[in-house]
Design an enzyme around this catalytic site. Sequence first.
Site, mmCIF file in Angstrom:
data_model
loop_
_atom_site.group_PDB
_atom_site.id
_atom_site.type_symbol
_atom_site.label_atom_id
_atom_site.label_comp_id
_atom_site.label_asym_id
_atom_site.label_seq_id
_atom_site.Cartn_x
_atom_site.Cartn_y
_atom_site.Cartn_z
ATOM 1 N N SER A 185 11.380 -5.837 5.962
ATOM 2 C CA SER A 185 12.707 -6.368 5.679
ATOM 3 C C SER A 185 12.836 -6.954 4.274
ATOM 4 C CB SER A 185 13.077 -7.415 6.723
ATOM 5 O OG SER A 185 12.031 -8.339 6.817
ATOM 6 N N LEU A 186 11.736 -7.506 3.741
ATOM 7 C CA LEU A 186 11.849 -8.164 2.439
ATOM 8 C C LEU A 186 11.465 -7.268 1.257
ATOM 9 C CD1 LEU A 186 10.224 -11.677 3.131
ATOM 10 C CD2 LEU A 186 12.542 -10.919 3.599
ATOM 11 N N ALA A 187 10.518 -6.360 1.512
ATOM 12 C CA ALA A 187 9.960 -5.618 0.377
ATOM 13 C C ALA A 187 9.380 -4.287 0.822
ATOM 14 C CB ALA A 187 8.848 -6.458 -0.255
ATOM 15 N N ASP A 218 0.823 -15.272 9.617
ATOM 16 C CA ASP A 218 1.399 -13.993 10.017
ATOM 17 C C ASP A 218 0.299 -12.951 10.236
ATOM 18 O OD1 ASP A 218 3.497 -12.410 10.682
ATOM 19 O OD2 ASP A 218 4.169 -11.995 8.632
HETATM 20 N N1 LIG Z 1 -3.277 -4.618 -1.470
HETATM 21 C C1 LIG Z 1 -2.956 -3.693 -0.574
HETATM 22 N N2 LIG Z 1 -3.755 -2.612 -0.397
HETATM 23 C C2 LIG Z 1 -3.432 -1.652 0.511
HETATM 24 N N3 LIG Z 1 -2.330 -1.680 1.286
HETATM 25 C C3 LIG Z 1 -1.489 -2.728 1.153
HETATM 26 C C4 LIG Z 1 -1.757 -3.782 0.224
HETATM 27 N N4 LIG Z 1 -0.766 -4.683 0.321
HETATM 28 C C5 LIG Z 1 0.081 -4.218 1.254
HETATM 29 N N5 LIG Z 1 -0.351 -3.047 1.765
HETATM 30 C C6 LIG Z 1 0.304 -2.246 2.831
HETATM 31 O O1 LIG Z 1 1.686 -2.498 2.791
HETATM 32 C C7 LIG Z 1 2.108 -3.111 4.014
HETATM 33 C C8 LIG Z 1 3.191 -4.149 3.715
HETATM 34 O O2 LIG Z 1 2.677 -5.147 2.847
HETATM 35 P P1 LIG Z 1 2.909 -6.693 3.141
HETATM 36 O O3 LIG Z 1 2.330 -7.490 2.038
HETATM 37 O O4 LIG Z 1 2.438 -6.975 4.523
HETATM 38 O O5 LIG Z 1 4.493 -6.754 3.057
HETATM 39 P P2 LIG Z 1 5.584 -7.404 4.033
HETATM 40 O O6 LIG Z 1 5.659 -8.841 3.618
HETATM 41 O O7 LIG Z 1 6.806 -6.646 3.699
HETATM 42 O O8 LIG Z 1 5.103 -7.220 5.448
HETATM 43 C C9 LIG Z 1 0.846 -3.677 4.636
HETATM 44 O O9 LIG Z 1 0.986 -3.748 6.037
HETATM 45 C C10 LIG Z 1 -0.189 -2.656 4.210
HETATM 46 O O10 LIG Z 1 -0.121 -1.519 5.037
#
Ligand SMILES: Nc1ncnc2c1ncn2[C@@H]1O[C@H](COP(=O)(O)OP(=O)(O)O)[C@@H](O)[C@H]1O
Length: 409
Positions: free
Chosen positions: A45-47, A200
């Site tokens: 939802s945010l990014a 989370d």
């Molecule tokens: N550093 C990373 N390396 C690999 N995959 C990543 C990384 N950061 C995020 N992801 C992937 O992107 C998804 C969404 O990132 P996340 O930071 O959890 O965003 P949101 O706050 O939108 O949930 C994660 O569930 C993972 O699958």
Amino acid sequence: MRESMLNKCPVSSYDQVCEVFKKELGETPDKIFTEFNPVPIASASLAQVHVAHTHDGRKVAVKVQHTHMTDTAAADHATVDLIVNTLHRIFPSFDYRWLVDEIHESLPKELDFLVEAKNSEKCMDNFRKLSPHIADYVYAPKVYWNLSTSKLLMMEFMDGAQINDVKTMRKLGIQPSEVSKLVSQTFAEMMFKHGFVHCDPHAANLLVRPMPSRSNKKPQLVLLDHGLYKELDVSTRTNYAALWKALVFADAKAIKENSVKLGAGEDLCALFAGILTMRPWNRVIDPAVDHLVIQGSESDRSELQMYASQYFSEISELLRRLPRVILLMLKTNDCLRSVNNALLQGSSLETFLIIGKISSEAVIEAKKYETRSLLRRLSVWLEEISVEARLLGMQLALWLLQLRKALPW
Ligand SMILES: Nc1ncnc2c1ncn2[C@@H]1O[C@H](COP(=O)(O)OP(=O)(O)O)[C@@H](O)[C@H]1O
Ligand SMILES: [Mg+2]
């Protein structure tokens, strides 16, 4: 509901992503990277998150905030406010106004990716300083500060199996039971010792990979998504640890005492214990070592559903009474329970042995710190011995269980 909500997460177009890059870094992704995949690997939802390669050959994950977030966040907050307050006026027992306050406090922080980056570094720092024995086994992707802003977060790309993907984990030579142990240890250290907690930990935010640069196949836990953290002050942290210690050791008096200290009230402490453990009160205070273990059976599930509907107004009242930081611990707890469920089809005695051990260490540490008199020190020392004895009892029971499983008859 979860399915359709996940499918309906907004996705920003590549043009919108470029717009964010231009605004934040003054350049489009093709100028900053040698390669930038315009199709996101994940969108929430945010990014959304894109994979890219830097000029010096590093693979990175780029979290890009949706462009509309800044305008809609205020409207979303107002909508929740209106719904919750209207429902409360019509049904006074439906009091979820704390949710509005929580969103008001958390959303701006979650929308500032620099806060998220700082959280991830503080979390790792805490492990190095306060939990050095497991610090190597917990990891957060490195942040590239020079390419990060409040709406763009550039991180080291992490390869690994999602925590609930048991099949891939096994292919990597990692045991799900080892992973479950590590998850329990990691979060117990954060809750009971650091007082700075990733709130989370659902499956998409946890990866696991074999320990880099080691020949053994010990797992390393990779924590992603550091947007939602909560801080526990010393007394809340100690009371919460003391409550879990009491739950693990089925100590009814201490359960009540610490539930009251945390604000649940005498009348709702059994319900509080039930929500924390997902066990009915008679199981919570059952002296059997495995009294908190959840088998994950259909009858367990239907019993809990029955409680949830029967005690709806008491549950609402309890949630209204508890400090918000404890509500976030309940949410964290639920996420961990579901991760454990995927790894072990329930929970295990080992989970509670770990929780019992780390919560006891935190309680005893706090008592030692505040005790000056020789007599009090002696009583803390006796408590330490009695805790060790009980933990040893649990450990023996666990070994017996494992032995019974290993025997062919
Ligand atoms: N550093 C990373 N390396 C690999 N995959 C990543 C990384 N950061 C995020 N992801 C992937 O992107 C998804 C969404 O990132 P996340 O930071 O959890 O965003 P949101 O706050 O939108 O949930 C994660 O569930 C993972 O699958
Ligand atoms: Mg996430």
